[in-house]
Design a protein around this motif. Structure first.
Motif, short mmCIF file in Angstrom:
data_model
loop_
_atom_site.label_atom_id
_atom_site.label_comp_id
_atom_site.label_asym_id
_atom_site.label_seq_id
_atom_site.Cartn_x
_atom_site.Cartn_y
_atom_site.Cartn_z
N ALA A 345 0.85 -1.19 0.00
CA ALA A 345 0.00 0.00 0.00
C ALA A 345 0.88 1.23 0.00
CB ALA A 345 -0.93 0.01 1.21
N LEU A 346 0.49 2.22 -0.79
CA LEU A 346 1.25 3.46 -0.87
C LEU A 346 0.30 4.58 -1.31
CD1 LEU A 346 4.04 4.87 -0.73
CD2 LEU A 346 4.30 4.37 -3.16
N THR A 347 0.01 5.49 -0.40
CA THR A 347 -0.85 6.63 -0.72
C THR A 347 -0.27 7.89 -0.09
OG1 THR A 347 -2.24 6.24 1.24
CG2 THR A 347 -2.94 5.22 -0.85
N GLN A 348 -0.66 9.02 -0.66
CA GLN A 348 -0.29 10.31 -0.08
C GLN A 348 -1.50 11.23 -0.14
OE1 GLN A 348 0.33 13.43 -1.98
NE2 GLN A 348 -0.78 12.41 -3.65
N ASP A 349 -1.53 12.26 0.68
CA ASP A 349 -2.75 13.06 0.85
C ASP A 349 -2.77 14.36 0.07
OD1 ASP A 349 -0.80 14.34 2.31
OD2 ASP A 349 -2.04 14.63 4.11
N GLY A 350 -1.80 14.60 -0.81
CA GLY A 350 -1.77 15.85 -1.55
C GLY A 350 -2.34 15.70 -2.95
N TYR A 351 -2.61 16.84 -3.58
CA TYR A 351 -3.08 16.82 -4.96
C TYR A 351 -2.93 18.22 -5.55
CZ TYR A 351 -7.22 18.04 -2.16
OH TYR A 351 -8.07 18.57 -1.24
N ALA A 352 -2.94 18.28 -6.89
CA ALA A 352 -2.90 19.54 -7.60
C ALA A 352 -4.29 20.15 -7.64
CB ALA A 352 -2.37 19.31 -9.01
N ALA A 353 -4.38 21.41 -8.09
CA ALA A 353 -5.68 22.05 -8.25
C ALA A 353 -6.46 21.32 -9.34
CB ALA A 353 -5.51 23.52 -8.60
N GLY A 354 -7.77 21.33 -9.23
CA GLY A 354 -8.58 20.62 -10.21
C GLY A 354 -9.98 21.20 -10.29
N SER A 355 -10.68 20.89 -11.35
CA SER A 355 -12.06 21.31 -11.54
C SER A 355 -12.98 20.10 -11.44
CB SER A 355 -12.24 22.00 -12.90
OG SER A 355 -11.82 21.12 -13.94
N LEU A 356 -14.23 20.34 -11.08
CA LEU A 356 -15.20 19.26 -10.89
C LEU A 356 -15.63 18.69 -12.23
CD1 LEU A 356 -16.91 17.72 -8.77
CD2 LEU A 356 -18.70 19.43 -9.14
N ASN A 357 -15.43 17.40 -12.42
CA ASN A 357 -15.82 16.73 -13.65
C ASN A 357 -17.20 16.08 -13.55
OD1 ASN A 357 -13.51 17.39 -15.06
ND2 ASN A 357 -12.45 15.49 -14.58
N SER A 358 -17.47 15.40 -12.44
CA SER A 358 -18.73 14.69 -12.28
C SER A 358 -18.98 14.45 -10.81
CB SER A 358 -18.69 13.35 -13.04
OG SER A 358 -17.67 12.51 -12.52
N VAL A 359 -20.20 14.00 -10.49
CA VAL A 359 -20.55 13.66 -9.11
C VAL A 359 -21.21 12.29 -9.10
CG1 VAL A 359 -20.83 16.05 -8.35
CG2 VAL A 359 -22.79 14.81 -9.27
N SER A 360 -21.17 11.67 -7.94
CA SER A 360 -21.84 10.39 -7.72
C SER A 360 -22.32 10.34 -6.29
CB SER A 360 -20.88 9.21 -8.00
OG SER A 360 -19.75 9.28 -7.14
N VAL A 361 -23.16 9.37 -5.99
CA VAL A 361 -23.74 9.25 -4.65
C VAL A 361 -23.32 7.91 -4.06
CG1 VAL A 361 -25.85 9.25 -3.28
CG2 VAL A 361 -25.71 10.66 -5.35
N SER A 362 -22.75 7.93 -2.86
CA SER A 362 -22.31 6.71 -2.20
C SER A 362 -23.46 6.11 -1.40
CB SER A 362 -21.13 7.00 -1.27
OG SER A 362 -21.52 7.87 -0.22
N THR A 363 -23.28 4.86 -0.99
CA THR A 363 -24.34 4.16 -0.26
C THR A 363 -24.63 4.75 1.11
OG1 THR A 363 -22.70 2.57 0.57
CG2 THR A 363 -23.89 1.98 -1.45
N ASP A 364 -23.68 5.51 1.67
CA ASP A 364 -23.90 6.12 2.98
C ASP A 364 -24.41 7.55 2.87
OD1 ASP A 364 -21.56 7.19 2.00
OD2 ASP A 364 -20.42 6.98 3.85
N GLY A 365 -24.85 7.95 1.68
CA GLY A 365 -25.49 9.25 1.53
C GLY A 365 -24.54 10.40 1.30
N LYS A 366 -23.33 10.14 0.86
CA LYS A 366 -22.39 11.21 0.55
C LYS A 366 -22.40 11.49 -0.95
CE LYS A 366 -18.95 11.05 4.28
NZ LYS A 366 -19.76 10.27 5.21
N ILE A 367 -22.40 12.77 -1.31
CA ILE A 367 -22.25 13.16 -2.71
C ILE A 367 -20.76 13.38 -2.93
CG2 ILE A 367 -22.81 14.87 -4.46
CD1 ILE A 367 -25.42 15.37 -3.00
N VAL A 368 -20.19 12.60 -3.83
CA VAL A 368 -18.74 12.59 -4.04
C VAL A 368 -18.43 13.25 -5.38
CG1 VAL A 368 -16.69 11.14 -4.25
CG2 VAL A 368 -18.53 10.48 -2.68
N GLY A 369 -17.50 14.19 -5.35
CA GLY A 369 -17.09 14.87 -6.57
C GLY A 369 -15.82 14.26 -7.14
N ALA A 370 -15.81 14.02 -8.43
CA ALA A 370 -14.61 13.54 -9.13
C ALA A 370 -13.99 14.73 -9.84
CB ALA A 370 -14.97 12.44 -10.12
#
Length: 467
Positions: A345-370
């Motif tokens: 496993a290898l992850t990091q918590d940073g990212y570049a600036a970005g614009s919203l492409n799409s959204v989806s809804v998770s099973t726990d009621g969160k609206i997630v932006g891609a």
């Protein structure tokens, strides 16, 4: 009970059956209405007060019986903001009372619905097909904290860059590493001429300033194995390619002399031969005879072993201090046939600036932006509530319900209910069942008319007696 009373009773029967056929027709009319809950009819007998053994069947009262607790079929729509509730629960919504300065103004009174065909309007709000606005918590995608509560609004603004501050790593280091020097030198250990400047075996302190110079890089590479590589981000969102290597600097001899590894990262993103210096992260990673990590120690409360990589700098660009998080049993030293590092496993918590492409809804009621930078972040929490007695709600137009004393207070939380994105709940009306009820109701209505005609004939006969 006299004949006239029997006539009145038959009239109440006609009214009751008329009420029933009215509900049946409404149910059939709304058989294709999203989230509609059919209304059944229940009949209550009203017995006139009589002496024992002389009770008489009295009039009848028709009442509505809601079916809010009965699930409708869930069907796919391929609209990402459409939602269906699988289980108990209602969406919390409000209706618009007007507009001010080009923005909608809401009446402030919460309503509840199962109609989940929400889409984004021109202002970014989520509105269902009946014009009700979805309520919930708008989240700050960067921090994940609640920014505001109320009507959910999808913000299409640019997601600001986030600096990398933490790396989560899970891997196995080979007990006997296979390096370029293994075959010729007979040892995989890295033992530089001036060990004090590039390695550390002291597990009690963290060393800084340890570096392998570019001139000594070739020897270092020959006595080390490839570690993880990843892209980190500066505060402005600039990507930085980080290349690492693991070097084993001490074999296990006893509990007081454990096996020790050092982790290094390249000073340049373009690592070719001995063209770059390597910086030691400054921590001695120690393992016991069974291959378990003994230092740095795992925090008892968090279950994570954390070390700090100070001022991580590549190509002259400083990312900053990085926390390397190693979960319990996340870093081990087991024997492997390949003699190389296995990254799990290898992850990091940073990212570049970005614009919203799409959204989806998770099973726990969160609206997630891609976002265009590859990040998927929660941007809202959907407001979902439950009622102890959902059939006690007051039904209103547009598939909305209002809380009553019979329904009890709204209880927040899913409690086993799941949210199904890109789907809607259909009407729970069963056409076949409604047609069956229609036949029964028609027969009952006809029977009541026959009672009326019979009572009228009997009254006429009575009047003829007088004549």
């Amino acid at each position: 009970m006299d004949i006239f009373t029997a006539l009145q009773t038959a009239v109440t029967g006609l009214k009751a059956q008329s009420y029933a056929i009215d509900n049946i027709s409404g149910n059939i009319a709304n058989s294709q209405t999203t989230g509609f809950k059919r209304i059944d009819t229940s009949f209550v007998d009203l017995i006139a007060e009589q002496t024992p053994k002389h009770e008489v069947s009295g009039t009848v009262l028709a009442q509505s019986q809601l079916s809010n607790s009965i699930q409708g079929n869930i069907t796919a729509t391929n609209v990402p903001t459409n939602m269906a509730l699988n289980g108990d629960g209602f969406f919390t919504v409000q209706t618009k009372s007007g507009d001010a300065n080009g923005q909608p103004v809401f009446n402030g009174s919460n309503l509840y619905t199962r109609r989940g065909d929400f889409t984004v309007d021109k202002d970014g709000y989520l509105v269902n097909g009946a014009g009700s606005y979805l309520l919930g918590d708008n989240l700050d995608p960067v921090t994940g904290q609640t920014a505001s509560s109320g009507p959910i609004k999808i913000n299409n603004g640019t997601l600001p860059a986030k600096q990398t501050t933490a790396i989560t790593y899970n891997a196995n280091l080979p007990r006997t590493p296979t390096t370029n020097a293994t075959a010729t030198g007979g040892s995989a250990l890295y033992a530089p001429t001036n060990a004090s400047t590039s390695v550390t075996t002291d597990t009690s302190t963290t060393a800084t300033g340890l570096q392998v110079t570019a001139a000594s890089a070739s020897d270092f590479i020959d006595h080390s194995v490839v570690g993880p590589s990843l892209t980190a981000y500066t505060a402005s969102g600039a990507p930085v390619s980080v290349t690492t290597r693991w070097a084993k600097v001490q074999d296990y001899a006893s509990a007081s002399q454990p096996a020790v590894w050092n982790l290094y990262y390249a000073a340049k993103s373009d690592v070719v031969g001995g063209s770059t210096a390597w910086t030691n992260t400054g921590t001695a990673f120690a393992f016991d005879s069974s291959g378990q990590l003994t230092s740095p120690a795992v925090n008892a409360s968090t279950g994570v072993s954390s070390v700090t990589i100070p001022s991580l700098t590549v190509d002259g660009t400083t990312v900053g201090d990085i926390t390397l998080n190693l979960g319990k049993n996340a870093l081990t030293q087991y024997a492997t046939s390949s003699g190389s590092v296995t990254t799990n496993a290898l992850t990091q918590d940073g990212y570049a600036a970005g614009s919203l492409n799409s959204v989806s809804v998770s099973t726990d009621g969160k609206i997630v932006g891609a976002y265009s930078n590859g990040s998927s972040l929660a941007i809202a929490n959907v407001g979902i509530v439950r009622f102890i007695n959902p059939d006690g709600l007051k039904q209103e137009s547009g598939g909305n319900f209002r809380q009553t004393l019979d329904s009890g207070n709204a209880l927040t939380g899913l409690n086993g209910t799941t949210v199904v994105g890109s789907n809607v709940e259909q009407s729970n009306t069963d056409i076949a069942s409604e047609f069956s009820k229609m036949i029964v109701t028609q027969q009952a209505y006809s029977a009541n008319t026959r009672v009326m005609s019979t009572a009228q004939t009997m009254m006429s006969d009575l009047l003829n007696v007088i004549r």
